[in-house]
Design an enzyme around this catalytic site. Sequence first.
Site, short mmCIF file in Angstrom:
data_model
loop_
_atom_site.label_atom_id
_atom_site.label_comp_id
_atom_site.label_asym_id
_atom_site.label_seq_id
_atom_site.Cartn_x
_atom_site.Cartn_y
_atom_site.Cartn_z
N ILE A 14 0.82 -1.20 0.00
CA ILE A 14 0.00 0.00 0.00
C ILE A 14 0.86 1.26 0.00
O ILE A 14 0.52 2.27 -0.62
CB ILE A 14 -0.98 0.00 1.20
CG1 ILE A 14 -2.04 1.10 1.04
CG2 ILE A 14 -0.24 0.17 2.52
CD1 ILE A 14 -2.97 0.89 -0.12
N LYS A 90 -5.97 2.95 7.23
CA LYS A 90 -7.21 2.30 7.69
C LYS A 90 -7.00 0.78 7.78
O LYS A 90 -6.18 0.22 7.03
CB LYS A 90 -8.37 2.64 6.76
CG LYS A 90 -8.21 2.15 5.30
CD LYS A 90 -8.67 0.71 5.15
CE LYS A 90 -8.35 0.14 3.80
NZ LYS A 90 -8.63 -1.31 3.70
N ASP A 168 -11.33 -5.84 5.18
CA ASP A 168 -10.25 -4.91 4.85
C ASP A 168 -10.67 -4.00 3.69
O ASP A 168 -10.56 -2.78 3.80
CB ASP A 168 -8.95 -5.66 4.54
CG ASP A 168 -7.80 -4.71 4.28
OD1 ASP A 168 -7.18 -4.26 5.26
OD2 ASP A 168 -7.53 -4.40 3.11
#
Length: 308
Positions: A14, A90, A168
Amino acid sequence: MSDVSLGLVGVGKIVRDQHLPALAATPGYRLLASADPHASLPEVPAYADMASMLDAHPELDAVAICTPTHLRHAQARLALQRGKQVLLEKPPGATLSEVEDLIDVASEQGVTLFAAWHSRFAPGVARAREWLAERRIERVEIVWKEDVRVWHPGQAWIWQPGGMGVFDPGINALSIATAILPQAFFLRQARLLVPSNCQTPIAAELSFADPDGATIEADFDFRQSGPPTWDIHVETDAGRLSLTQGGCRLSLDGQLSLEAEEREYAGLYARFAELVASGRREVDVAPLRHVADAFLYGQRDVTDAFIE
């Protein structure tokens, strides 16, 4: 204020796919260091853990914590206690209790804590929220499906407690829904499909309702092949809204209203800079609370083992 000097904690997929390009495209940041026991970035000083990074770079203003969820609380707590501004990828924690503790610590230290719900920065979200604000919601359909082998290759942690499984990505949909719908909504029923060799669900079917009786149905699935489906459709007393492609495309009553390139993380880092400059905190736990409710209230059914 001067540029925010930033350290990245965790430099996995990510970070490489989203955080680094966003930092390069967003004025006001200097990437000074990274911390990861298994990876590093070219021409960026690298450390095996965050404590070592903070010791070596006391000049750091902020850290972005992008490690697997179960590691974030201890890392964020240490950074806050060192007086650093903290951006949390997140979800902001593995449990609600962890996040509440971080809110308290950030308040005590007088520093910024930002729960970075990146999907809320998709191009169509703000306009969708404005359009729905004056309308009565009748029904909402959320379809959030993707291929886990594409988006989380080799990431075994996602199937362990705290890894969240299909939530997720599903929490991204919930972060949008909680941002655009004018009223809170509450879980009424949930079905979680858990592979026989995993601890977290590979698919989930959720039913919510708001205080006026509007129904919100969500279908999350990690088993979709081909392009992902990231869509939210809202029926109101004055027309239909469709927010598709993860929020990049907005249609009102079948007419295209907005279509733009995804720049969520650039918006996220711009917001973080605003919060740091003003000394404010922004931590909304509503999306995580909905996931916690699903785990607490949902029926669990065993499905086929997941083999990557």
